[in-house]
Design an enzyme around this catalytic site. Sequence first.
Site, short mmCIF file in Angstrom:
data_model
loop_
_atom_site.label_atom_id
_atom_site.label_comp_id
_atom_site.label_asym_id
_atom_site.label_seq_id
_atom_site.Cartn_x
_atom_site.Cartn_y
_atom_site.Cartn_z
N ARG A 1 0.85 -1.19 0.00
CA ARG A 1 0.00 0.00 0.00
C ARG A 1 0.88 1.23 0.00
NH1 ARG A 1 -3.17 3.60 3.95
NH2 ARG A 1 -1.62 2.85 5.42
N ASN B 1 -6.16 0.70 10.43
CA ASN B 1 -4.87 1.07 11.02
C ASN B 1 -5.05 1.09 12.52
OD1 ASN B 1 -4.17 1.52 8.39
ND2 ASN B 1 -3.66 3.69 8.65
#
Length: 444
Positions: free
Chosen positions: A78, A292
């Site tokens: 990512r 996250n």
Amino acid sequence: MVSRSDFPKDFVWGASTASYQIEGAHDLDGRGPSIWDAFSAEPGRVKNGDTGNVACDHYHRYKEDVALMKAANFGAYRFSVSWSRVLPEGRGAPNEAGLDFYDRLVDELLQSGVAPWLCLYHWDLPLALHKSGLGWTSREIVPLFADYAGLLAKRLGDRVSHWATFNEPNMFTMLGYGAGVHAPGIRDREAWLDAVHHVNLSHGAAVRRLRGELPAGAQIGSVPNLQPALPAANTEDDRAAAAKMDSAMNRGTADPVFLGKYDPIMREWMGARIKPGDEEAIYTPLDWLGLNHYSPTYAQARVNAFGFRNASPPEGAETTLMGWHVAPGAFRDMLVETSKRYGLPVYVTENGMADDVEADTAGRVEDTARVSYLNRYLGAVLEARAAGADVRGYLVWSMLDNFEWAMGYGPRFGVVHVDYRTLRRTPKASYHFLAELAGAKASM
Ligand code: FCB
């Protein structure tokens, strides 16, 4: 220790980074400045006066970095696109040289068997937009963000499978507009609420544009940072503060995006900002949620614009260099809750810890505390899966040591060490640990 056979065969292993934190090349090949270039140039904003001007020089060294991902057998990477590298003014004429860089990066990843996961926005707003009043506090940014998404979809949509709109919309709006400790350094509750709502609307507009441009089957998601908000003390005041913190930091950007509705506290705070049709404009079905997570947070009641402040973890708690509480159980609970509440496949898109470990005399970087942290947090992933959470992958933060925003280059989050003088890369013990889990043939 967790082992490869504990995870399903199709579990996605990988790493995450962000453009401003690693690319460098801040004024090369037509890139326009972002709010982080301006912020880090202001004395006193970033520790030691550090800037992202060179960072890891990933712009020139991406092949070496991708080779390290390949050697680790990572299935996904990512990264984020620097908006002002591809649109120097944030709108108008694209910068071909900037687009070419992402073309090269994506091709290199695909040739190496690593799926590119592209994040449109990881905090580096084009400075030109901010300066002309078209930043996140303006509703006029919504179509501009959608245009930017459309530009990238046209250029890279034939090769990029996974798309994310925002990285941690909750964090950058609070840190940059509410608390003023990140770019653009605004400290104002009203500006924060404006930014949150416009980011949410921009998400909805961008997803619709992406759906229109991308091939069927494109995987579109968003990446909130969700951390349990716990009362610092078990008092009524702190419990009320924790509820406000939970709305401000967790629900405010996640609920409208993933459920189509602001939670009651945020709705009250937003007031007339929410116009008829706005929640419908924000919500549109997604394919995945990137979580996250680093640690739980603690709220203390405060008479300030927000009604809470961040408190330290409890006495004696294990913490990292950032002062963040190491609490894998909180991670497990957050994974279970997130999977249930939002009903989407969850990928961990950031998790990790900071240290300041350098190479030993033999040239090895033995980051044993990170290996222990990762092992325990991956154990929490397994527990969450066993409890029914649909967690399908783990992308560590971060591939490389990098520019840690207002903290500069002090805290090192990478599984690959970067010597900022020579820019030499050295895989750490944690890299080998993850490579083994990901099924790399032989450790390098
Ligand atoms: C997250 C950010 C990322 C990095 C890590 C440590 O909040 O998304 O860029 O700074 O924290």
